[in-house]
Motif scaffolding. Structure first.
Motif, PDB file in Angstrom:
ATOM      1  N   CYS A 356       7.818  28.075  52.286  1.00  0.00           N
ATOM      2  CA  CYS A 356       6.678  28.646  51.555  1.00  0.00           C
ATOM      3  C   CYS A 356       7.028  28.807  50.084  1.00  0.00           C
ATOM      4  O   CYS A 356       8.194  28.750  49.687  1.00  0.00           O
ATOM      5  CB  CYS A 356       6.302  30.011  52.133  1.00  0.00           C
ATOM      6  SG  CYS A 356       5.885  30.012  53.883  1.00  0.00           S
ATOM      7  N   THR A 357       6.004  29.032  49.288  1.00  0.00           N
ATOM      8  CA  THR A 357       6.181  29.387  47.887  1.00  0.00           C
ATOM      9  C   THR A 357       5.769  30.855  47.704  1.00  0.00           C
ATOM     10  O   THR A 357       4.909  31.361  48.427  1.00  0.00           O
ATOM     11  CB  THR A 357       5.309  28.500  46.978  1.00  0.00           C
ATOM     12  OG1 THR A 357       3.943  28.634  47.367  1.00  0.00           O
ATOM     13  CG2 THR A 357       5.726  27.041  47.101  1.00  0.00           C
ATOM     14  N   VAL A 358       6.402  31.523  46.744  1.00  0.00           N
ATOM     15  CA  VAL A 358       6.077  32.927  46.482  1.00  0.00           C
ATOM     16  C   VAL A 358       4.694  33.001  45.833  1.00  0.00           C
ATOM     17  O   VAL A 358       4.424  32.336  44.832  1.00  0.00           O
ATOM     18  CB  VAL A 358       7.132  33.584  45.582  1.00  0.00           C
ATOM     19  CG1 VAL A 358       6.747  35.028  45.273  1.00  0.00           C
ATOM     20  CG2 VAL A 358       8.503  33.536  46.251  1.00  0.00           C
ATOM     21  N   ASP A 359       3.834  33.833  46.415  1.00  0.00           N
ATOM     22  CA  ASP A 359       2.450  33.928  45.956  1.00  0.00           C
ATOM     23  C   ASP A 359       2.163  35.240  45.240  1.00  0.00           C
ATOM     24  O   ASP A 359       1.070  35.444  44.725  1.00  0.00           O
ATOM     25  CB  ASP A 359       1.507  33.785  47.158  1.00  0.00           C
ATOM     26  CG  ASP A 359       0.053  33.637  46.742  1.00  0.00           C
ATOM     27  OD1 ASP A 359      -0.262  32.678  46.019  1.00  0.00           O
ATOM     28  OD2 ASP A 359      -0.755  34.506  47.136  1.00  0.00           O
ATOM     29  N   GLY A 360       3.136  36.149  45.203  1.00  0.00           N
ATOM     30  CA  GLY A 360       2.928  37.425  44.542  1.00  0.00           C
ATOM     31  C   GLY A 360       3.626  38.542  45.295  1.00  0.00           C
ATOM     32  O   GLY A 360       4.184  38.342  46.382  1.00  0.00           O
ATOM     33  N   ALA A 361       3.610  39.729  44.711  1.00  0.00           N
ATOM     34  CA  ALA A 361       4.257  40.883  45.328  1.00  0.00           C
ATOM     35  C   ALA A 361       3.575  42.153  44.859  1.00  0.00           C
ATOM     36  O   ALA A 361       2.966  42.194  43.783  1.00  0.00           O
ATOM     37  CB  ALA A 361       5.742  40.921  44.985  1.00  0.00           C
TER      38      ALA A 361
END
Length: 383
Positions: A356-361
């Motif tokens: 996956c790719t990081v989409d936010g936090a």
């Protein structure tokens, strides 16, 4: 065997609490090993004439451990040292190098866990919180460095051996380097397994007040980031409410306010101020320190599947006390570097999140929630 790691801010009385905890457990019939990890024998004066059949006390001797390691290293590398014309060091003429004390504590933890002696409880008097947290991070960090520098497939050895051999004019002993690294990795893995065990917990000691509250908040954040279980907070040197008069009224009120705030987030065990420095069996009994907790499950960092609702997976990292302005996340390959306040940890991503790719936090209610969106090139397609 249960393990209780006790630390806290400097001057909080953590060594006194560690001694009182081990003493209380032994009085209840628990076979207890009290391990002193400080550079000096602070436990001896505290215990004084306390002599219980179920209590064993040991102190980490970093000096002796360093000398033994030096002798063993020279023995294993003897052939290479002779080829280079190097003279051997006599262990007695050297002192511990920086970091020797931390490695000695880790070795003592490993030896205690693997000991044939039957102990029910290991109580460890760790250094002050900043050093203690750095020490507890060492096994994971050193293993990660070893895997990077000396990978098991030995590609680095094959690439570097000819170059280094030409530089020094003698064959390089790559084999013993890998044997030493493998041996060290096994030792570090044993300590890492002890820290991750469901019977291991951290107990923080602090004196209730503004300074103690700030230090406790930072220490609790460090414990959470390391994935360790925080058992309880011991509020040390608590003044009696009956003394809330005259000039003591202010300190008593301040302690009461801090205790109320701590109880909202932690299990708190107050330990009374005796009005003197505790010494001997009677004083340790009067402190009435809480004994070791029951065994519970390890700390979890779960991943929740919200692909159907939002198209993402969410990784939940409990970080109580963290603040948005002191948080930072960096993804490098299959690892995530998490910085929270003064602490940093590099953690491997769960297998599903590696695709996956990081989409936010977002930070909500003391929990860092990191969103990962499946990479179409890597995520398995459904028919």
């Amino acid at each position: 065997m249960r393990t209780l790691l006790i630390t806290g801010p400097g001057g909080s009385g953590r060594t006194t609490v560690a001694a009182a905890t081990a003493f209380a457990a032994a009085r209840e019939g628990t076979r207890t090993l009290l391990l002193g990890a400080g550079p000096e024998d602070a436990l001896g004066p505290l215990l004084g004439d306390a002599d219980l059949p179920g209590l064993t006390v040991r102190r980490v001797d970093a000096d002796a451990g360093f000398r033994a390691d030096l002798a063993a290293l020279q023995e294993r590398a003897g052939g290479a040292l002779d080829l280079l014309g190097a003279s051997r060091l006599v262990p007695e003429e050297t002192g511990p190098l920086p970091g020797a004390e931390e490695l000695a504590v880790l070795r003592a933890l490993r030896d205690a866990a693997a000991s044939e002696d039957a102990y029910d409880l290991l109580v460890v008097d760790l250094p002050a919180a900043p050093r203690a947290l750095a020490l507890l991070a060492l096994p994971e960090e050193l293993r990660r460095v070893l895997r990077r520098l000396l990978p098991p497939e030995r590609q680095a050895a094959r690439a570097l051996r000819p170059v280094l051999g030409r530089l020094v004019g003698v064959p390089m002993p790559a084999e013993w380097i890998y044997e030493t690294a493998a041996r060290l990795d096994l030792q570090l893995a044993a300590v890492q397994a002890l820290l991750a065990d469901r019977g291991t917990a951290v107990r923080l000691v602090a004196e209730p007040g503004p300074a103690g509250a700030d230090a406790l908040r930072t220490a609790a954040l460090g414990v959470a980031l390391r994935g360790l279980r925080l058992d309880a907070v011991v509020a040390n040197r608590v003044l009696p409410e009956s003394e809330a008069a005259g000039w003591l009224a202010g300190p008593v009120a301040q302690q009461r306010k801090t205790l109320d705030e701590w109880r909202e987030e932690h299990t708190v065990h107050p330990v009374a101020h005796l009005g003197r420095d505790p010494r001997g069996a009677d004083d340790l009994a009067a402190l009435a320190a809480p004994v070791a907790p029951a065994v519970t499950g390890p700390v979890r960092w779960p991943v929740t599947d919200r692909i159907a609702e939002d198209g993402v997976l969410v990784w939940h990292l409990p970080l109580p006390g963290a603040r948005r302005d002191s948080l930072d996340l960096v993804r490098r390959g299959d690892e995530l570097t998490v910085t929270a306040g003064p602490f940093r940890r590099v953690v491997p991503l769960p297998s599903a999140l590696r695709r996956c790719t990081v989409d936010g936090a977002a930070l909500r209610e003391g929990e860092l929630r990191i969103r990962f969106r499946p990479d179409p090139e890597l995520w398995p397609r459904t028919r």
